[in-house]
Design a protein around this motif. Structure first.
Motif, PDB file in Angstrom:
ATOM      1  N   GLU A  43       0.837  -1.215   0.000  1.00  0.00           N
ATOM      2  CA  GLU A  43       0.000   0.000   0.000  1.00  0.00           C
ATOM      3  C   GLU A  43       0.871   1.264   0.000  1.00  0.00           C
ATOM      4  OE1 GLU A  43      -1.871   0.815   3.810  1.00  0.00           O
ATOM      5  OE2 GLU A  43      -3.588   1.765   2.847  1.00  0.00           O
ATOM      6  N   ALA A  49       2.265   4.903   3.876  1.00  0.00           N
ATOM      7  CA  ALA A  49       0.837   4.975   4.203  1.00  0.00           C
ATOM      8  C   ALA A  49       0.515   6.011   5.279  1.00  0.00           C
ATOM      9  CB  ALA A  49       0.343   3.596   4.633  1.00  0.00           C
ATOM     10  N   PHE A  50       1.529   6.354   6.101  1.00  0.00           N
ATOM     11  CA  PHE A  50       1.275   7.300   7.196  1.00  0.00           C
ATOM     12  C   PHE A  50       1.862   8.686   6.920  1.00  0.00           C
ATOM     13  CE2 PHE A  50       0.390   3.268   9.083  1.00  0.00           C
ATOM     14  CZ  PHE A  50      -0.669   3.518   9.942  1.00  0.00           C
ATOM     15  N   LYS A 114      -9.733   2.007  -2.026  1.00  0.00           N
ATOM     16  CA  LYS A 114      -9.882   1.443  -0.671  1.00  0.00           C
ATOM     17  C   LYS A 114     -11.218   1.880  -0.067  1.00  0.00           C
ATOM     18  CE  LYS A 114      -7.152   1.368   3.658  1.00  0.00           C
ATOM     19  NZ  LYS A 114      -5.931   1.937   4.279  1.00  0.00           N
ATOM     20  N   PHE A 118      -8.439   4.410   6.947  1.00  0.00           N
ATOM     21  CA  PHE A 118      -7.899   4.326   8.307  1.00  0.00           C
ATOM     22  C   PHE A 118      -7.613   5.712   8.898  1.00  0.00           C
ATOM     23  CE2 PHE A 118      -4.405   3.915  11.362  1.00  0.00           C
ATOM     24  CZ  PHE A 118      -5.058   3.094  12.265  1.00  0.00           C
ATOM     25  N   GLU A 124      -5.803   9.568   6.554  1.00  0.00           N
ATOM     26  CA  GLU A 124      -6.527   9.053   5.389  1.00  0.00           C
ATOM     27  C   GLU A 124      -8.046   9.213   5.532  1.00  0.00           C
ATOM     28  OE1 GLU A 124      -5.899   4.934   3.124  1.00  0.00           O
ATOM     29  OE2 GLU A 124      -6.725   4.662   5.113  1.00  0.00           O
ATOM     30  N   CYS A 149      -5.115  -3.018   3.281  1.00  0.00           N
ATOM     31  CA  CYS A 149      -4.730  -2.746   4.672  1.00  0.00           C
ATOM     32  C   CYS A 149      -5.909  -2.810   5.652  1.00  0.00           C
ATOM     33  CB  CYS A 149      -3.985  -1.410   4.724  1.00  0.00           C
ATOM     34  SG  CYS A 149      -2.905  -1.280   6.171  1.00  0.00           S
ATOM     35  N   TYR A 150      -6.388  -1.659   6.121  1.00  0.00           N
ATOM     36  CA  TYR A 150      -7.449  -1.599   7.141  1.00  0.00           C
ATOM     37  C   TYR A 150      -8.681  -2.416   6.726  1.00  0.00           C
ATOM     38  CZ  TYR A 150     -10.471   0.981  10.529  1.00  0.00           C
ATOM     39  OH  TYR A 150     -11.324   1.357  11.541  1.00  0.00           O
ATOM     40  N   ARG A 153      -9.813  -5.727   8.367  1.00  0.00           N
ATOM     41  CA  ARG A 153     -10.601  -5.837   9.608  1.00  0.00           C
ATOM     42  C   ARG A 153     -12.099  -5.984   9.341  1.00  0.00           C
ATOM     43  NH1 ARG A 153      -7.678  -4.547  14.195  1.00  0.00           N
ATOM     44  NH2 ARG A 153      -5.706  -3.462  13.825  1.00  0.00           N
ATOM     45  N   GLY A 174       0.250  -0.991   4.690  1.00  0.00           N
ATOM     46  CA  GLY A 174       1.312  -0.252   5.364  1.00  0.00           C
ATOM     47  C   GLY A 174       0.988  -0.367   6.842  1.00  0.00           C
ATOM     48  N   TRP A 175       1.063  -1.581   7.347  1.00  0.00           N
ATOM     49  CA  TRP A 175       0.557  -1.909   8.698  1.00  0.00           C
ATOM     50  C   TRP A 175       1.617  -1.583   9.741  1.00  0.00           C
ATOM     51  CZ3 TRP A 175      -4.352  -4.243   8.866  1.00  0.00           C
ATOM     52  CH2 TRP A 175      -4.803  -4.615  10.135  1.00  0.00           C
ATOM     53  N   PRO A 176       1.252  -0.933  10.835  1.00  0.00           N
ATOM     54  CA  PRO A 176       2.253  -0.573  11.849  1.00  0.00           C
ATOM     55  C   PRO A 176       2.703  -1.754  12.711  1.00  0.00           C
ATOM     56  CG  PRO A 176       0.204   0.662  12.147  1.00  0.00           C
ATOM     57  CD  PRO A 176      -0.072  -0.417  11.155  1.00  0.00           C
ATOM     58  N   ARG A 179       0.782  -3.195  15.849  1.00  0.00           N
ATOM     59  CA  ARG A 179      -0.395  -4.085  15.750  1.00  0.00           C
ATOM     60  C   ARG A 179      -0.091  -5.280  14.835  1.00  0.00           C
ATOM     61  NH1 ARG A 179      -2.432   1.067  15.930  1.00  0.00           N
ATOM     62  NH2 ARG A 179      -2.630   1.326  13.660  1.00  0.00           N
TER      63      ARG A 179
END
Ligand SMILES: NC(=O)CCC(=O)C(=O)O
Length: 261
Positions: A43, A49-50, A114, A118, A124, A149-150, A153, A174-176, A179
């Motif tokens: 992503e 992503a952030f 998307k 998130f 975003e 990504c998000y 969930r 782009g997952w942190p 988590r």
């Protein structure tokens, strides 16, 4: 069919254009080096992503500089390319977090905006519009459903993609790092409940002060992890077999026992 997932390190000191060229050369070598039919990227790898503060400046049209570099690379290698996502500038609307799928001729065959943004009340979630369309694409003998990504969930999205014919899911992220357990757990859950492959490709490194989880992962329709990356930039190479989806669904036909639609 064989897939290469390229877990790209997003380093804020590397100019976006240099990263595009570096990633293009990684894509170009996947067929010759690994026999890949499909290459998957994460992503928002051009910006991170952030890196919200760069979204407006780096936003690009669907067939902008990222597409151009990736189209040339996909065509040179003769591979299907899920080029991860870009910050898309829609001339008539807001920004979107949009994934691009390119054919082995370098044509843009599908784009996925998307759906679940998130950030709650920042980043975003407030800077981008929400996609509204479920997207599948058939490539190299498998039908893939797209999420980003998000989205991982939200199981109802993936069930909708199964109803639309998906045998596998591609999830750039782009997952942190904080988590990371959720990432691996959710990737396996989406595979098990939908009896589908999950190709979850994340980023490495730290950008905008957010350490990335890495740990890209490929899960088979029974929930077994076929390959998992570490924290650094890395390429995962996996073989996927459409027959495995069919036999899993035939031998343990839980999808046929659904009662709520
Ligand atoms: N880029 C994202 O969608 C991040 C998602 C995330 O951090 C989470 O779901 O947790």
């Amino acid at each position: 069919m064989r897939a290469s997932l390229i877990q790209i390190a997003v380093d804020p000191d590397e100019p976006v254009n240099s990263r595009r060229q570096r990633v293009a050369s990684l894509v170009r070598e996947q067929r010759e080096r690994h026999g890949a039919d499909l290459v998957v990227l994460p992503e928002l790898w051009p910006t991170g992503a952030f890196a919200y503060e760069s979204f407006v400046d780096e936003a690009e049209p669907l067939e902008g500089p990222t597409y151009e570099a990736m189209a040339e690379a996909a065509a040179a290698a003769g591979v299907w390319l899920h080029a991860g996502s870009i910050v898309e500038r829609d001339p008539e609307g807001p920004l979107y977090n949009t994934s691009l799928v390119l054919s082995p001729a370098g044509e843009l065959v599908r784009a996925y905006r998307k759906i679940h943004r998130f950030g709650f009340d920042q980043g975003e979630a407030v800077m981008m519009g929400a996609g509204e369309e479920l997207v599948t694409v058939t490539a190299a003998g498998l039908t893939f459903g797209l999420g980003t990504c998000y989205d991982l969930r939200f199981p109802e999205l993936f069930r909708g993609l199964v109803d639309a014919g998906a045998q596998a899911f591609v999830v750039p992220a782009g997952w942190p790092a904080r988590r990371r357990e959720h990432w691996t757990l959710l990737a396996r859950a989406r595979a098990v409940e939908n009896q589908a492959y999950v190709l979850a490709c994340g980023t490495a490194g730290t950008h905008a002060g957010v350490e990335q989880a890495g740990h890209s992962v490929v899960v088979d329709p029974w929930g077994e992890v076929l390959a998992e990356a570490g924290l650094a930039e890395e390429v995962l190479v996996v073989d996927l077999d459409p027959a495995k989806v069919t036999t899993t669904r035939d031998r343990f036909p839980a999808l046929k026992d659904r009662r709520l639609r």
